[in-house]
Write a protein that holds these residues in place. Structure first.
Motif, PDB file in Angstrom:
ATOM      1  N   VAL A  45      73.222  26.924  60.390  1.00  0.00           N
ATOM      2  CA  VAL A  45      72.656  25.987  59.324  1.00  0.00           C
ATOM      3  C   VAL A  45      73.371  25.082  58.830  1.00  0.00           C
ATOM      4  O   VAL A  45      74.748  25.519  58.816  1.00  0.00           O
ATOM      5  CB  VAL A  45      72.125  27.103  58.179  1.00  0.00           C
ATOM      6  N   MET A  46      72.991  23.796  58.884  1.00  0.00           N
ATOM      7  CA  MET A  46      73.766  22.723  58.407  1.00  0.00           C
ATOM      8  C   MET A  46      73.736  22.641  56.842  1.00  0.00           C
ATOM      9  O   MET A  46      72.560  22.688  56.045  1.00  0.00           O
ATOM     10  CB  MET A  46      73.258  21.584  58.888  1.00  0.00           C
ATOM     11  N   ILE A  47      74.868  22.193  56.148  1.00  0.00           N
ATOM     12  CA  ILE A  47      75.012  22.007  54.807  1.00  0.00           C
ATOM     13  C   ILE A  47      75.612  20.636  54.607  1.00  0.00           C
ATOM     14  O   ILE A  47      76.737  20.198  54.896  1.00  0.00           O
ATOM     15  CB  ILE A  47      75.850  23.062  54.084  1.00  0.00           C
ATOM     16  N   GLY A  48      74.817  19.758  53.543  1.00  0.00           N
ATOM     17  CA  GLY A  48      75.548  18.610  53.033  1.00  0.00           C
ATOM     18  C   GLY A  48      75.437  18.513  51.603  1.00  0.00           C
ATOM     19  O   GLY A  48      75.003  19.519  50.999  1.00  0.00           O
ATOM     20  N   ARG A  49      75.894  17.644  51.013  1.00  0.00           N
ATOM     21  CA  ARG A  49      76.212  17.649  49.566  1.00  0.00           C
ATOM     22  C   ARG A  49      76.339  16.141  49.143  1.00  0.00           C
ATOM     23  O   ARG A  49      76.872  15.195  49.811  1.00  0.00           O
ATOM     24  CB  ARG A  49      77.183  18.485  49.053  1.00  0.00           C
ATOM     25  N   ASP A  50      76.041  15.826  47.758  1.00  0.00           N
ATOM     26  CA  ASP A  50      76.264  14.858  47.144  1.00  0.00           C
ATOM     27  C   ASP A  50      77.469  14.687  46.458  1.00  0.00           C
ATOM     28  O   ASP A  50      78.351  15.784  46.493  1.00  0.00           O
ATOM     29  CB  ASP A  50      75.184  14.234  46.470  1.00  0.00           C
ATOM     30  N   PHE A  51      77.750  13.545  45.644  1.00  0.00           N
ATOM     31  CA  PHE A  51      79.270  13.563  44.978  1.00  0.00           C
ATOM     32  C   PHE A  51      79.327  14.089  43.578  1.00  0.00           C
ATOM     33  O   PHE A  51      80.170  14.056  42.828  1.00  0.00           O
ATOM     34  CB  PHE A  51      79.613  12.080  44.751  1.00  0.00           C
ATOM     35  N   ARG A  52      78.300  14.885  43.073  1.00  0.00           N
ATOM     36  CA  ARG A  52      78.200  15.605  41.628  1.00  0.00           C
ATOM     37  C   ARG A  52      79.316  16.666  41.625  1.00  0.00           C
ATOM     38  O   ARG A  52      79.724  17.393  42.631  1.00  0.00           O
ATOM     39  CB  ARG A  52      76.828  16.308  41.434  1.00  0.00           C
ATOM     40  N   PRO A  53      79.926  16.611  40.338  1.00  0.00           N
ATOM     41  CA  PRO A  53      81.005  17.636  40.357  1.00  0.00           C
ATOM     42  C   PRO A  53      80.665  19.020  40.687  1.00  0.00           C
ATOM     43  O   PRO A  53      81.718  19.620  41.296  1.00  0.00           O
ATOM     44  CB  PRO A  53      81.425  17.465  38.756  1.00  0.00           C
ATOM     45  N   SER A  54      79.448  19.496  40.686  1.00  0.00           N
ATOM     46  CA  SER A  54      79.070  20.868  40.953  1.00  0.00           C
ATOM     47  C   SER A  54      78.969  21.076  42.295  1.00  0.00           C
ATOM     48  O   SER A  54      78.688  22.237  42.817  1.00  0.00           O
ATOM     49  CB  SER A  54      77.916  21.227  39.916  1.00  0.00           C
ATOM     50  N   SER A  55      78.724  19.919  43.117  1.00  0.00           N
ATOM     51  CA  SER A  55      77.974  20.257  44.411  1.00  0.00           C
ATOM     52  C   SER A  55      78.992  20.938  45.307  1.00  0.00           C
ATOM     53  O   SER A  55      78.469  21.543  46.154  1.00  0.00           O
ATOM     54  CB  SER A  55      77.351  18.829  45.051  1.00  0.00           C
ATOM     55  N   PRO A  56      80.238  20.543  45.608  1.00  0.00           N
ATOM     56  CA  PRO A  56      81.055  21.328  46.367  1.00  0.00           C
ATOM     57  C   PRO A  56      81.175  23.131  46.121  1.00  0.00           C
ATOM     58  O   PRO A  56      81.033  23.683  47.039  1.00  0.00           O
ATOM     59  CB  PRO A  56      82.620  20.733  46.224  1.00  0.00           C
ATOM     60  N   SER A  57      81.150  23.263  44.849  1.00  0.00           N
ATOM     61  CA  SER A  57      81.028  24.889  44.470  1.00  0.00           C
ATOM     62  C   SER A  57      79.833  25.319  44.940  1.00  0.00           C
ATOM     63  O   SER A  57      79.651  26.546  45.700  1.00  0.00           O
ATOM     64  CB  SER A  57      81.370  24.978  43.034  1.00  0.00           C
ATOM     65  N   ILE A  58      78.935  24.715  44.769  1.00  0.00           N
ATOM     66  CA  ILE A  58      77.278  25.140  44.919  1.00  0.00           C
ATOM     67  C   ILE A  58      77.049  25.210  46.516  1.00  0.00           C
ATOM     68  O   ILE A  58      76.541  26.200  47.049  1.00  0.00           O
ATOM     69  CB  ILE A  58      76.190  24.292  44.578  1.00  0.00           C
ATOM     70  N   ALA A  59      77.731  24.364  47.225  1.00  0.00           N
ATOM     71  CA  ALA A  59      77.627  24.350  48.950  1.00  0.00           C
ATOM     72  C   ALA A  59      78.559  25.511  49.350  1.00  0.00           C
ATOM     73  O   ALA A  59      77.911  26.086  50.410  1.00  0.00           O
ATOM     74  CB  ALA A  59      78.208  23.088  49.139  1.00  0.00           C
ATOM     75  N   ALA A  60      79.569  25.801  48.470  1.00  0.00           N
ATOM     76  CA  ALA A  60      80.413  26.893  49.251  1.00  0.00           C
ATOM     77  C   ALA A  60      79.865  28.186  48.961  1.00  0.00           C
ATOM     78  O   ALA A  60      79.813  29.042  49.781  1.00  0.00           O
ATOM     79  CB  ALA A  60      81.815  26.815  48.652  1.00  0.00           C
ATOM     80  N   ILE A  61      79.000  28.308  47.916  1.00  0.00           N
ATOM     81  CA  ILE A  61      78.292  29.362  47.475  1.00  0.00           C
ATOM     82  C   ILE A  61      77.527  29.768  48.481  1.00  0.00           C
ATOM     83  O   ILE A  61      77.095  30.854  49.108  1.00  0.00           O
ATOM     84  CB  ILE A  61      78.072  29.513  46.160  1.00  0.00           C
ATOM     85  N   CYS A  62      76.461  28.750  48.821  1.00  0.00           N
ATOM     86  CA  CYS A  62      75.520  28.735  49.896  1.00  0.00           C
ATOM     87  C   CYS A  62      76.058  29.248  51.119  1.00  0.00           C
ATOM     88  O   CYS A  62      75.382  30.041  51.728  1.00  0.00           O
ATOM     89  CB  CYS A  62      74.756  27.521  50.006  1.00  0.00           C
ATOM     90  N   ALA A  63      76.851  28.476  51.555  1.00  0.00           N
ATOM     91  CA  ALA A  63      77.681  29.065  52.755  1.00  0.00           C
ATOM     92  C   ALA A  63      78.266  30.427  53.123  1.00  0.00           C
ATOM     93  O   ALA A  63      77.890  31.036  53.896  1.00  0.00           O
ATOM     94  CB  ALA A  63      78.964  28.019  52.815  1.00  0.00           C
ATOM     95  N   GLY A  64      78.482  30.825  51.877  1.00  0.00           N
ATOM     96  CA  GLY A  64      78.992  32.246  51.856  1.00  0.00           C
ATOM     97  C   GLY A  64      77.748  33.265  52.138  1.00  0.00           C
ATOM     98  O   GLY A  64      77.697  33.946  52.886  1.00  0.00           O
ATOM     99  N   ALA A  65      76.542  32.837  51.314  1.00  0.00           N
ATOM    100  CA  ALA A  65      75.405  33.638  51.287  1.00  0.00           C
ATOM    101  C   ALA A  65      74.807  33.372  52.521  1.00  0.00           C
ATOM    102  O   ALA A  65      74.215  34.486  53.477  1.00  0.00           O
ATOM    103  CB  ALA A  65      74.670  33.262  50.376  1.00  0.00           C
ATOM    104  N   LEU A  66      74.818  32.204  53.401  1.00  0.00           N
ATOM    105  CA  LEU A  66      74.360  32.403  54.605  1.00  0.00           C
ATOM    106  C   LEU A  66      74.848  32.881  55.725  1.00  0.00           C
ATOM    107  O   LEU A  66      74.473  33.582  56.610  1.00  0.00           O
ATOM    108  CB  LEU A  66      74.128  30.795  54.700  1.00  0.00           C
ATOM    109  N   LYS A  67      76.283  33.087  55.557  1.00  0.00           N
ATOM    110  CA  LYS A  67      77.187  33.858  56.561  1.00  0.00           C
ATOM    111  C   LYS A  67      76.942  35.305  56.434  1.00  0.00           C
ATOM    112  O   LYS A  67      76.803  36.121  57.487  1.00  0.00           O
ATOM    113  CB  LYS A  67      78.570  33.534  56.503  1.00  0.00           C
ATOM    114  N   ARG A  68      76.563  35.729  55.155  1.00  0.00           N
ATOM    115  CA  ARG A  68      76.261  37.087  55.004  1.00  0.00           C
ATOM    116  C   ARG A  68      75.106  37.550  55.391  1.00  0.00           C
ATOM    117  O   ARG A  68      74.928  38.562  55.736  1.00  0.00           O
ATOM    118  CB  ARG A  68      76.709  37.623  53.465  1.00  0.00           C
ATOM    119  N   ALA A  69      74.085  36.512  55.476  1.00  0.00           N
ATOM    120  CA  ALA A  69      72.696  36.699  55.915  1.00  0.00           C
ATOM    121  C   ALA A  69      72.660  36.874  57.741  1.00  0.00           C
ATOM    122  O   ALA A  69      71.720  37.083  58.007  1.00  0.00           O
ATOM    123  CB  ALA A  69      71.958  35.746  55.532  1.00  0.00           C
TER     124      ALA A  69
END
Length: 479
Positions: A45-69
């Motif tokens: 699964v590919m993940i991208g993000r914009d430059f919002r301050p919260s985007s890196p954290s949200i992307a990393a959390i999503c990456a962790g969840a996808l790996k656990r799945a």
């Protein structure tokens, strides 16, 4: 929690999404892909993000969840949404883009892509249903972030290659084009693409702080900056995009933004489209130039309309929205090469199409726009307008024709009403006023069309005033 699916993906407050909710929706997406047979364990699964301050954290959390799945994850970094969609689509991989698009920095969202493209409304419903029981008990949900393999360089390179094959070499030579960079993830790619075609590029307004740019309702402050830059640098045009680079902003030689639906129309003609699909909010004059299929507002509805057109045998099907984001449902031959279908919003295609047409016809952008003879259309929004107040206003206007007529007293008499998405009212003088709550944020939007610029802005001001007055009356009644 205020998270919900809107006109393009999941949206809500950053504080609500940055935590268990991000992991829950990523998990729900993963479970939906697996249960529907669209992906299997071990797929990427590919993940991208914009430059919002919260985007890196949200992307990393999503990456962790996808790996656990059970999935592998490729981090495509800060890339335009269409670049992520192109990269994932070529590999038949699912993807998600962490972005709030054009809305303020205190909000964010996630756009989801199946292995065969952007999700539809039925997919949204399935993901929301899978998330519901998990949201009921968030306290025990694992939100551990994780890293992903780097895929940014390849995603960027492939999107650059696509856009540097659209026009002939040197197609924009002699044009001075400003790139309003602000905080859009498209800012460097725009410079690279324009340089490739021989334009003299002037980088403008780069920002390390996230700036929300709504290409459908450009703020007065932004327009002032565009006007100043156009004069200061003797520019032929200024291009930009929203936060995730899927909605274009193109301003003429005076710094005045061109309508997004005009950009879409020019892109459709550039591709020799046999039909264009666009929402009801787009300019009513489009039908004079191209066969048009109208839909509700939002890319899922435009995509559904494009799929319908393809099923009916249309050869080249293009979609676009009033914000200018342009979608391609079918392959198209351009400049002797095949441009593969990309059925998600793209800011580069319409921006390049209008610049190329301007150069080819030796016309300024303002003259080019005027030559299409579209009704003058303007739009704006009232921000921080409670969603329950928006709902109350729409219910009031829909309840009886008398309520609608009273609301429009002093503005005009209703002649025809469309309820496809919001209320679009054609008045007896053929002007149009359209009231519609935003699907992405607590905002109330107003769109108008009139015979000339002054009449359009006067009508818009009146419409916004009526909306504010209704909101004030509701606040006072609660008090």
């Amino acid at each position: 929690m205020s998270l919900k699916f809107g006109t393009s993906g999941l949206r809500g407050l950053s504080v609500d999404l940055d935590g268990p909710a991000a992991a829950i929706y990523a998990t729900a997406f993963a479970r939906y892909l697996l249960s529907s047979g669209q992906a299997k364990a071990g797929d990427t699964v590919m993940i991208g993000r914009d430059f919002r301050p919260s985007s890196p954290s949200i992307a990393a959390i999503c990456a962790g969840a996808l790996k656990r799945a059970g999935f592998s994850v490729a981090d495509c970094g800060t890339v335009p949404t269409p670049a992520l969609a192109l990269y994932a689509g070529k590999r038949q991989s699912a993807a998600l883009m962490v972005t709030g698009s054009h809305i303020p920095a205190d909000r964010n969202g996630i756009k989801f892509y199946r292995p065969n493209g952007e999700i539809a409304k039925v997919d949204e419903e399935a993901i929301a249903a899978a998330a519901a029981p998990l949201l009921a008990d968030q306290t025990s949900f694992d939100v551990t972030p994780d890293e992903a393999e780097d895929g940014m360089a390849t995603a960027t390179a492939e999107f650059l290659a696509r856009n540097t094959a659209l026009l002939e070499v040197g197609a924009l030579a002699g044009l001075r084009v400003g790139v309003y960079q602000h905080s859009t993830v498209a800012r460097d790619l725009f410079v690279d693409v324009l340089n490739h075609y021989g334009a003299q590029v002037v980088a403008l307004g780069r920002s390390d702080t996230f700036i929300p740019v709504d290409t459908e309702a450009v703020s007065p402050a932004t327009i002032d900056s565009l006007k100043r830059w156009a004069a200061e640098h003797s520019l032929d045009a200024i291009v930009s995009a929203d936060g995730d680079g899927d909605r274009p902003l193109v301003a003429d030689e005076a710094g005045l933004p061109l309508r997004g639906d005009l950009l879409g129309l020019i892109a459709a003609r550039f591709l020799d489209a046999t039909v264009a699909v666009t929402p009801v909010t787009s300019n009513s004059g489009l039908e004079r130039h191209l066969p048009i299929l109208r839909t509700r507002v939002g890319s899922p509805y435009v995509i559904a309309g494009m799929e319908q057109a393809v099923s009916e045998g249309q050869k080249t099907v293009v979609g676009f929205e009033a914000n200018g984001g342009t979608l391609l449902a079918t392959d198209a031959v351009v400049n002797g090469t095949t441009l593969t279908a990309l059925p998600t919003r793209d800011s580069f295609l319409p921006a390049l199409a209008v610049l190329a047409l301007s150069k080819k016809q030796a016309q300024t952008l303002s003259a080019l726009a005027a030559g299409f003879g579209l009704p003058v259309a303007v739009a704006d929004r009232i921000e921080n307008f409670p969603t329950d107040t928006s709902a109350a206003l729409m219910a009031h206007l829909r309840s009886t024709r008398e309520n609608l007529a009273d609301f429009l007293t002093g503005i005009g008499r209703p002649a025809d009403v469309s309820d496809i998405d919001g209320l679009r009212v054609t008045l007896h003088d053929d002007s149009v006023i359209h009231f519609r709550p935003s699907g992405n944020a607590p905002e109330m939007r107003c769109y108008v069309e009139a015979k000339d610029e002054a009449s359009a802005h006067a009508l818009l001001a009146e419409g916004l005033t009526r909306i504010r007055e209704f909101g004030l009356s509701k606040t006072e009644s609660k008090g």
